[in-house]
Scaffold this motif. Structure first.
Motif, short mmCIF file in Angstrom:
data_model
loop_
_atom_site.label_atom_id
_atom_site.label_comp_id
_atom_site.label_asym_id
_atom_site.label_seq_id
_atom_site.Cartn_x
_atom_site.Cartn_y
_atom_site.Cartn_z
N TRP A 42 2.32 -2.50 15.78
CA TRP A 42 3.22 -2.86 14.70
C TRP A 42 2.45 -3.38 13.49
CZ3 TRP A 42 8.06 -1.75 13.66
CH2 TRP A 42 8.73 -2.47 12.68
N ARG A 43 1.41 -4.18 13.73
CA ARG A 43 0.60 -4.70 12.63
C ARG A 43 -0.11 -3.55 11.90
NH1 ARG A 43 -1.14 -8.78 16.34
NH2 ARG A 43 -3.20 -7.81 16.40
N ALA A 44 -0.60 -2.58 12.67
CA ALA A 44 -1.28 -1.44 12.06
C ALA A 44 -0.32 -0.62 11.21
CB ALA A 44 -1.92 -0.56 13.13
N LEU A 45 0.89 -0.39 11.73
CA LEU A 45 1.89 0.38 10.97
C LEU A 45 2.31 -0.37 9.70
CD1 LEU A 45 4.13 1.73 13.87
CD2 LEU A 45 2.49 3.02 12.49
N ASN A 46 2.43 -1.68 9.80
CA ASN A 46 2.77 -2.48 8.62
C ASN A 46 1.69 -2.38 7.56
OD1 ASN A 46 5.31 -3.56 9.01
ND2 ASN A 46 4.58 -5.30 10.19
N PHE A 47 0.44 -2.42 8.01
CA PHE A 47 -0.66 -2.35 7.05
C PHE A 47 -0.72 -0.98 6.39
CE2 PHE A 47 -5.05 -1.81 5.70
CZ PHE A 47 -5.24 -2.99 4.98
N ILE A 48 -0.53 0.08 7.17
CA ILE A 48 -0.51 1.43 6.60
C ILE A 48 0.61 1.56 5.56
CG2 ILE A 48 -0.08 3.87 7.13
CD1 ILE A 48 -1.46 3.37 9.84
N ALA A 49 1.77 1.00 5.89
CA ALA A 49 2.88 1.03 4.95
C ALA A 49 2.54 0.28 3.66
CB ALA A 49 4.13 0.43 5.59
N ASP A 50 1.87 -0.86 3.79
CA ASP A 50 1.49 -1.64 2.60
C ASP A 50 0.48 -0.87 1.75
OD1 ASP A 50 3.15 -3.72 3.21
OD2 ASP A 50 1.62 -4.92 4.21
N VAL A 51 -0.45 -0.17 2.39
CA VAL A 51 -1.43 0.63 1.66
C VAL A 51 -0.72 1.71 0.84
CG1 VAL A 51 -3.28 2.36 1.92
CG2 VAL A 51 -3.37 0.21 3.20
N MET A 52 0.26 2.37 1.45
CA MET A 52 0.99 3.41 0.74
C MET A 52 1.87 2.83 -0.36
SD MET A 52 1.97 5.92 3.95
CE MET A 52 2.67 7.18 2.88
N ILE A 53 2.49 1.69 -0.11
CA ILE A 53 3.32 1.05 -1.13
C ILE A 53 2.48 0.69 -2.35
CG2 ILE A 53 4.59 -1.07 -1.67
CD1 ILE A 53 5.67 -0.96 1.24
N LEU A 54 1.30 0.11 -2.11
CA LEU A 54 0.43 -0.26 -3.22
C LEU A 54 -0.06 0.98 -3.97
CD1 LEU A 54 -1.66 -3.21 -1.73
CD2 LEU A 54 0.04 -3.30 -3.56
N HIS A 55 -0.29 2.07 -3.25
CA HIS A 55 -0.71 3.30 -3.90
C HIS A 55 0.35 3.77 -4.89
CE1 HIS A 55 -1.98 7.43 -4.53
NE2 HIS A 55 -0.83 7.86 -4.05
N PHE A 56 1.59 3.80 -4.47
CA PHE A 56 2.65 4.30 -5.36
C PHE A 56 2.98 3.29 -6.47
CE2 PHE A 56 3.42 7.13 -1.72
CZ PHE A 56 3.43 8.34 -2.39
N LEU A 57 2.87 2.00 -6.17
CA LEU A 57 3.05 1.01 -7.24
C LEU A 57 1.98 1.20 -8.31
CD1 LEU A 57 3.88 -2.25 -5.24
CD2 LEU A 57 5.38 -1.09 -6.87
N TRP A 58 0.75 1.44 -7.87
CA TRP A 58 -0.34 1.65 -8.82
C TRP A 58 -0.10 2.91 -9.65
CZ3 TRP A 58 -4.13 5.64 -8.74
CH2 TRP A 58 -5.14 5.48 -9.69
N LEU A 59 0.33 4.00 -8.99
CA LEU A 59 0.60 5.24 -9.72
C LEU A 59 1.71 5.05 -10.75
CD1 LEU A 59 0.52 8.13 -7.08
CD2 LEU A 59 -1.09 7.73 -8.95
N ILE A 60 2.80 4.45 -10.34
CA ILE A 60 3.95 4.28 -11.24
C ILE A 60 3.59 3.41 -12.44
CG2 ILE A 60 6.26 3.27 -11.42
CD1 ILE A 60 6.65 4.11 -8.45
N HIS A 61 2.88 2.31 -12.18
CA HIS A 61 2.54 1.40 -13.27
C HIS A 61 1.39 1.92 -14.13
CE1 HIS A 61 4.99 -1.30 -10.82
NE2 HIS A 61 5.04 -2.11 -11.86
N SER A 62 0.73 2.99 -13.68
CA SER A 62 -0.36 3.58 -14.46
C SER A 62 0.10 4.75 -15.31
CB SER A 62 -1.49 4.06 -13.54
OG SER A 62 -2.07 2.99 -12.84
N LEU A 63 1.34 5.16 -15.15
CA LEU A 63 1.82 6.37 -15.84
C LEU A 63 1.68 6.32 -17.36
CD1 LEU A 63 4.95 7.42 -13.75
CD2 LEU A 63 2.72 8.54 -13.89
N PRO A 64 1.90 5.19 -18.02
CA PRO A 64 1.69 5.20 -19.48
C PRO A 64 0.21 5.34 -19.87
CG PRO A 64 3.13 3.41 -18.81
CD PRO A 64 2.52 3.96 -17.56
#
Length: 218
Positions: free
Chosen positions: A9-31
Motif C-alpha cells: 500500500w505504501r508503494a502504491l501510494n508513493f507511485i500515485a504521488d509521483v504521477m500526481i506531481l508529474h501532472f501538476l508540474w506539466l499543468i503548471h508549466s503550460l504557460p
C-alpha cells in the motif's frame, strides 16, 4: 502485506504521488514562463515527501508554487535567456568559417559547463533555502562545484533519461505518464543528502519521524 500500513500500500501510494506531481508540474508549466515556479514546487513537494513520508503532495506543491512564484519566474527567465544566447552563439559560430569563430565556439562550449552545473541545482536550492536571486545563482554554482562527483552523477542521470527512449522506446511511455515526478524523485534523493550538510538539524528530525533508508548516514 495488504494492510493500509503494509509495504504494498505504501508503494502504491508513493507511485500515485509521483504521477500526481508529474501532472501538476506539466499543468503548471503550460504557460512556459511558469516552468521555474512549477519546477521549484515539484522539488519542494518531492523532497518533503521523501523526507517525511507526508502524503500532502498537492498541497505542498501549490504552497511552494505560490510562495516562490515571483523569484522562480525571474530565475527561469534569466536562465532561459542565458541558454538562448549560448545556443544562438554556438549555432552561429559553427557555421562561420574562421579562426575567430573557432575560438568563440570553444569559449561558448566552455561556458556551457558552469551554466549547466548551476542549472542542475538552481530550482532545488530555491525550493530548500531562502535568499536573493543572486544568492540562489551563486549558491547553486558553488554547490555544484563543491559536490562535483554528485553533480556528475546528476548529469549522467539526466543524460540517461534523454537518451534511453532512443534505445528503449517503451521508456518514453513511462516518461509521458510520470517523467517529471520520476526524475524529481531520483534526483531529490541526491539533493537531500547534499543539502543535509548545511541543515544539521534536519537529519535528526527526519530520523525521528521515519525509517526511510535514504535518510540515514552510513
Amino acid at each position: 502485506m495488504f494492510s493500509m500500513d503494509g509495504p504494498l500500500w505504501r508503494a502504491l501510494n508513493f507511485i500515485a504521488d509521483v504521477m500526481i506531481l508529474h501532472f501538476l508540474w506539466l499543468i503548471h508549466s503550460l504557460p512556459l514562463v511558469t516552468i521555474g515556479a512549477s519546477t521549484t514546487a515539484l522539488y519542494y513537494a518531492m523532497m518533503k515527501r521523501i523526507r517525511t513520508n507526508e502524503g500532502q503532495v498537492t498541497g505542498n506543491f501549490r504552497k511552494s508554487f505560490r510562495e516562490n512564484f515571483r523569484q522562480a519566474t525571474v530565475l527561469w527567465l534569466i536562465a532561459a535567456a542565458v541558454g538562448a544566447v549560448l545556443w544562438l552563439d554556438l549555432n552561429f559560430c559553427s557555421t562561420w568559417e574562421s579562426p575567430a569563430a573557432k575560438v568563440m565556439l570553444a569559449a561558448c562550449a566552455l561556458l556551457l559547463i558552469p551554466c549547466w552545473m548551476a542549472a542542475l541545482y538552481l530550482f532545488p536550492v530555491l525550493a530548500k533555502f531562502t535568499g536573493s536571486t543572486w544568492d540562489t545563482f551563486k549558491n547553486a554554482l558553488l554547490l555544484s562545484v563543491r559536490h562535483l562527483p554528485l553533480t556528475l552523477l546528476l548529469t549522467a542521470i539526466w543524460a540517461t533519461a534523454w537518451l534511453l527512449p532512443a534505445v528503449f522506446p517503451p521508456f518514453l511511455g513511462l516518461m509521458l505518464i510520470s517523467g517529471g515526478g520520476l526524475m524529481a524523485w531520483i534526483t531529490s534523493c541526491i539533493y537531500i543528502q547534499i543539502f543535509r550538510a548545511y541543515l544539521p538539524d534536519e537529519l535528526w528530525e527526519d530520523q525521528r519521524r521515519t525509517d526511510n533508508p535514504w535518510l540515514h548516514r552510513d
